[in-house]
Motif scaffolding. Structure first.
Motif, PDB file in Angstrom:
ATOM      1  N   LEU A  85     -68.224  37.089 -57.254  1.00  0.00           N
ATOM      2  CA  LEU A  85     -67.683  38.424 -57.024  1.00  0.00           C
ATOM      3  C   LEU A  85     -67.756  39.316 -58.262  1.00  0.00           C
ATOM      4  O   LEU A  85     -67.426  40.504 -58.182  1.00  0.00           O
ATOM      5  CB  LEU A  85     -66.233  38.329 -56.531  1.00  0.00           C
ATOM      6  N   ARG A  86     -68.210  38.787 -59.382  1.00  0.00           N
ATOM      7  CA  ARG A  86     -68.477  39.649 -60.541  1.00  0.00           C
ATOM      8  C   ARG A  86     -69.664  40.575 -60.282  1.00  0.00           C
ATOM      9  O   ARG A  86     -69.798  41.613 -60.921  1.00  0.00           O
ATOM     10  CB  ARG A  86     -68.795  38.790 -61.767  1.00  0.00           C
ATOM     11  N   ASP A  87     -70.543  40.180 -59.373  1.00  0.00           N
ATOM     12  CA  ASP A  87     -71.763  40.942 -59.084  1.00  0.00           C
ATOM     13  C   ASP A  87     -71.412  42.233 -58.344  1.00  0.00           C
ATOM     14  O   ASP A  87     -70.760  42.210 -57.299  1.00  0.00           O
ATOM     15  CB  ASP A  87     -72.710  40.084 -58.232  1.00  0.00           C
ATOM     16  N   GLU A  88     -71.845  43.355 -58.890  1.00  0.00           N
ATOM     17  CA  GLU A  88     -71.547  44.661 -58.296  1.00  0.00           C
ATOM     18  C   GLU A  88     -72.096  44.793 -56.881  1.00  0.00           C
ATOM     19  O   GLU A  88     -71.580  45.571 -56.072  1.00  0.00           O
ATOM     20  CB  GLU A  88     -72.113  45.774 -59.182  1.00  0.00           C
ATOM     21  N   LYS A  89     -73.138  44.044 -56.567  1.00  0.00           N
ATOM     22  CA  LYS A  89     -73.762  44.157 -55.250  1.00  0.00           C
ATOM     23  C   LYS A  89     -72.836  43.702 -54.119  1.00  0.00           C
ATOM     24  O   LYS A  89     -72.998  44.138 -52.974  1.00  0.00           O
ATOM     25  CB  LYS A  89     -75.057  43.348 -55.206  1.00  0.00           C
ATOM     26  N   VAL A  90     -71.889  42.839 -54.427  1.00  0.00           N
ATOM     27  CA  VAL A  90     -70.983  42.357 -53.383  1.00  0.00           C
ATOM     28  C   VAL A  90     -69.594  42.991 -53.479  1.00  0.00           C
ATOM     29  O   VAL A  90     -68.678  42.587 -52.772  1.00  0.00           O
ATOM     30  CB  VAL A  90     -70.864  40.816 -53.410  1.00  0.00           C
ATOM     31  N   ASP A  95     -61.955  40.939 -48.785  1.00  0.00           N
ATOM     32  CA  ASP A  95     -60.625  41.552 -48.751  1.00  0.00           C
ATOM     33  C   ASP A  95     -59.535  40.642 -49.308  1.00  0.00           C
ATOM     34  O   ASP A  95     -58.600  41.106 -49.941  1.00  0.00           O
ATOM     35  CB  ASP A  95     -60.275  41.928 -47.309  1.00  0.00           C
ATOM     36  N   LYS A  96     -59.655  39.342 -49.035  1.00  0.00           N
ATOM     37  CA  LYS A  96     -58.640  38.399 -49.486  1.00  0.00           C
ATOM     38  C   LYS A  96     -59.311  37.138 -50.023  1.00  0.00           C
ATOM     39  O   LYS A  96     -60.372  36.732 -49.545  1.00  0.00           O
ATOM     40  CB  LYS A  96     -57.701  38.002 -48.338  1.00  0.00           C
ATOM     41  N   LYS A 137     -60.907  36.484 -63.300  1.00  0.00           N
ATOM     42  CA  LYS A 137     -60.410  37.801 -62.915  1.00  0.00           C
ATOM     43  C   LYS A 137     -61.121  38.257 -61.656  1.00  0.00           C
ATOM     44  O   LYS A 137     -62.350  38.244 -61.582  1.00  0.00           O
ATOM     45  CB  LYS A 137     -60.644  38.798 -64.056  1.00  0.00           C
ATOM     46  N   LEU A 138     -60.331  38.657 -60.674  1.00  0.00           N
ATOM     47  CA  LEU A 138     -60.865  39.215 -59.442  1.00  0.00           C
ATOM     48  C   LEU A 138     -60.512  40.693 -59.353  1.00  0.00           C
ATOM     49  O   LEU A 138     -59.567  41.160 -60.000  1.00  0.00           O
ATOM     50  CB  LEU A 138     -60.298  38.473 -58.230  1.00  0.00           C
ATOM     51  N   ASP A 139     -61.265  41.418 -58.563  1.00  0.00           N
ATOM     52  CA  ASP A 139     -61.043  42.852 -58.373  1.00  0.00           C
ATOM     53  C   ASP A 139     -59.598  43.096 -57.918  1.00  0.00           C
ATOM     54  O   ASP A 139     -59.059  42.365 -57.081  1.00  0.00           O
ATOM     55  CB  ASP A 139     -62.025  43.374 -57.324  1.00  0.00           C
ATOM     56  N   ASP A 140     -58.985  44.124 -58.460  1.00  0.00           N
ATOM     57  CA  ASP A 140     -57.589  44.423 -58.136  1.00  0.00           C
ATOM     58  C   ASP A 140     -57.389  44.767 -56.665  1.00  0.00           C
ATOM     59  O   ASP A 140     -56.252  44.707 -56.155  1.00  0.00           O
ATOM     60  CB  ASP A 140     -57.083  45.583 -59.002  1.00  0.00           C
ATOM     61  N   ASN A 141     -58.448  45.158 -55.978  1.00  0.00           N
ATOM     62  CA  ASN A 141     -58.337  45.506 -54.560  1.00  0.00           C
ATOM     63  C   ASN A 141     -58.328  44.283 -53.646  1.00  0.00           C
ATOM     64  O   ASN A 141     -58.120  44.419 -52.436  1.00  0.00           O
ATOM     65  CB  ASN A 141     -59.497  46.423 -54.155  1.00  0.00           C
ATOM     66  N   ILE A 142     -58.560  43.110 -54.216  1.00  0.00           N
ATOM     67  CA  ILE A 142     -58.569  41.877 -53.429  1.00  0.00           C
ATOM     68  C   ILE A 142     -57.196  41.221 -53.487  1.00  0.00           C
ATOM     69  O   ILE A 142     -56.651  40.997 -54.571  1.00  0.00           O
ATOM     70  CB  ILE A 142     -59.636  40.897 -53.963  1.00  0.00           C
ATOM     71  N   GLU A 172     -53.012  25.207 -64.942  1.00  0.00           N
ATOM     72  CA  GLU A 172     -54.459  25.416 -64.841  1.00  0.00           C
ATOM     73  C   GLU A 172     -54.845  26.218 -63.600  1.00  0.00           C
ATOM     74  O   GLU A 172     -55.925  26.796 -63.545  1.00  0.00           O
ATOM     75  CB  GLU A 172     -55.184  24.064 -64.825  1.00  0.00           C
ATOM     76  N   CYS A 173     -53.954  26.240 -62.624  1.00  0.00           N
ATOM     77  CA  CYS A 173     -54.249  26.908 -61.357  1.00  0.00           C
ATOM     78  C   CYS A 173     -53.558  28.262 -61.205  1.00  0.00           C
ATOM     79  O   CYS A 173     -53.832  28.990 -60.244  1.00  0.00           O
ATOM     80  CB  CYS A 173     -53.832  26.026 -60.188  1.00  0.00           C
ATOM     81  N   LEU A 174     -52.683  28.602 -62.116  1.00  0.00           N
ATOM     82  CA  LEU A 174     -51.940  29.861 -62.005  1.00  0.00           C
ATOM     83  C   LEU A 174     -52.846  31.072 -62.211  1.00  0.00           C
ATOM     84  O   LEU A 174     -53.684  31.094 -63.111  1.00  0.00           O
ATOM     85  CB  LEU A 174     -50.818  29.906 -63.033  1.00  0.00           C
ATOM     86  N   TYR A 175     -52.633  32.092 -61.376  1.00  0.00           N
ATOM     87  CA  TYR A 175     -53.341  33.358 -61.529  1.00  0.00           C
ATOM     88  C   TYR A 175     -52.279  34.455 -61.602  1.00  0.00           C
ATOM     89  O   TYR A 175     -51.611  34.749 -60.601  1.00  0.00           O
ATOM     90  CB  TYR A 175     -54.284  33.594 -60.351  1.00  0.00           C
ATOM     91  N   PRO A 176     -52.085  35.076 -62.768  1.00  0.00           N
ATOM     92  CA  PRO A 176     -50.994  36.038 -62.949  1.00  0.00           C
ATOM     93  C   PRO A 176     -51.025  37.204 -61.962  1.00  0.00           C
ATOM     94  O   PRO A 176     -49.973  37.764 -61.638  1.00  0.00           O
ATOM     95  CB  PRO A 176     -51.200  36.531 -64.390  1.00  0.00           C
ATOM     96  N   ASP A 177     -52.200  37.589 -61.497  1.00  0.00           N
ATOM     97  CA  ASP A 177     -52.320  38.731 -60.601  1.00  0.00           C
ATOM     98  C   ASP A 177     -52.258  38.351 -59.123  1.00  0.00           C
ATOM     99  O   ASP A 177     -52.524  39.185 -58.253  1.00  0.00           O
ATOM    100  CB  ASP A 177     -53.631  39.472 -60.876  1.00  0.00           C
ATOM    101  N   ALA A 178     -51.913  37.105 -58.835  1.00  0.00           N
ATOM    102  CA  ALA A 178     -51.826  36.675 -57.441  1.00  0.00           C
ATOM    103  C   ALA A 178     -50.678  37.402 -56.731  1.00  0.00           C
ATOM    104  O   ALA A 178     -49.612  37.615 -57.299  1.00  0.00           O
ATOM    105  CB  ALA A 178     -51.623  35.170 -57.360  1.00  0.00           C
TER     106      ALA A 178
END
Length: 213
Positions: A85-90, A95-96, A137-142, A172-178
C-alpha cells in the motif's frame, strides 16, 4: 454497504492456512478472496507485485462506491499489506485493514534466530522486512484494527515476555494509529482460525469496534 474481504496468509504458509477464517467469514455473509503468495523463499517484492496487481484488477473491474475492500493480514501478511500500500498506484482502493498476530517491526524471535543462523534471511528472504529499524505506516484514511494473541506457548515463549502468542509479543504487534486493538488469549497458530476471531473481525468491519456491548 457491501464488503469484499481479502485474506493474506503469513510466512511459510499458503492460502490453505486461511481456509478456516475464510469459511467462518463466508458463513457470516461475506464475499471472501483467499490469496496465495510465495512467502517462504522469494523476496517479498514478488508478493507485493502480486497483491498490487490484484488490487488494481479490483479497481479497474468497476468497484462501486458502496463496496468496501477489507484486507486481513495474518503474521507476515501484515507487512506485505503495508509495503504494497506504499505504492501510489493502489492509493484509495483499500478501506479497512485488520492485522492478526502481525509483527510490524523486527521481532525478538527473528533477532535471536539470526544470531544462531546468520544466513537466515538469505534463505527465507521475506524475513528481510523485519529489520531493526523497519517502520510500519498505513494511509490515515484506512481504518486499522489489530488483533494480538496473549497465550504464551512453545519453545520461544521464554524470550517474549508476559504477553505473547509464542511467536510474537504484544509490543511487536501494536500499531499506535489503530482504530481498535484487541487482545485474545490464543496462540499464534490458532488465533486466525477460531470462529470467535471471525466474529470480532465481523464486528470491526461492520461497526468499527471489536467488542460490542
Amino acid at each position: 454497504m457491501n464488503f469484499r474481504v481479502v485474506l493474506i496468509h503469513g510466512f511459510h504458509q499458503s492460502y490453505r492456512d486461511m481456509i478456516p477464517l475464510q469459511e467462518h467469514l463466508e458463513l457470516l455473509g461475506y464475499r471472501v478472496e483467499n490469496l496465495n503468495f510465495p512467502l517462504t523463499f522469494p523476496d517479498i517484492k514478488f508478493s507485493q507485485e502480486m497483491l498490487k496487481e490484484f488490487l488494481l484488477d479490483l479497481k479497474y473491474s468497476g468497484l462501486s462506491e458502496k463496496e468496501e475492500i477489507v484486507l486481513v493480514g495474518y503474521d507476515l501478511g501484515g507487512k506485505l499489506i503495508e509495503r504494497t500500500l506504499r505504492d501510489e498506484k493502489v492509493k484509495g482502493i483499500v478501506d479497512k485493514v485488520i492485522l492478526i498476530a502481525a509483527p510490524l517491526k523486527d521481532s525478538v524471535v527473528h533477532r535471536r534466530l539470526k544470531r544462531v543462523f546468520p544466513l537466515l534471511d538469505n534463505i527465507f528472504k521475506p524475513l528481510r522486512v523485519l529489520k531493526k529499524k523497519s517502520t510500519f505506516k498505513l494511509d490515515d484514511n484506512i481504518e486499522v484494527g489489530v488483533i494480538i494473541g496473549t497465550e504464551p506457548c512453545g519453545i520461544f515463549s521464554r524470550w517474549l515476555g508476559e504477553f505473547s502468542d509464542g511467536i510474537v509479543n504484544y509490543k511487536e504487534c501494536l500499531y499506535p494509529d489503530a482504530k481498535a486493538t484487541l487482545k485474545l488469549p490464543l496462540v499464534h497458530s490458532e488465533i486466525h482460525k477460531r470462529i470467535g476471531t471471525a466474529k470480532y473481525v465481523n464486528n470491526f468491519i461492520s461497526k468499527g469496534v471489536f467488542r460490542t456491548e
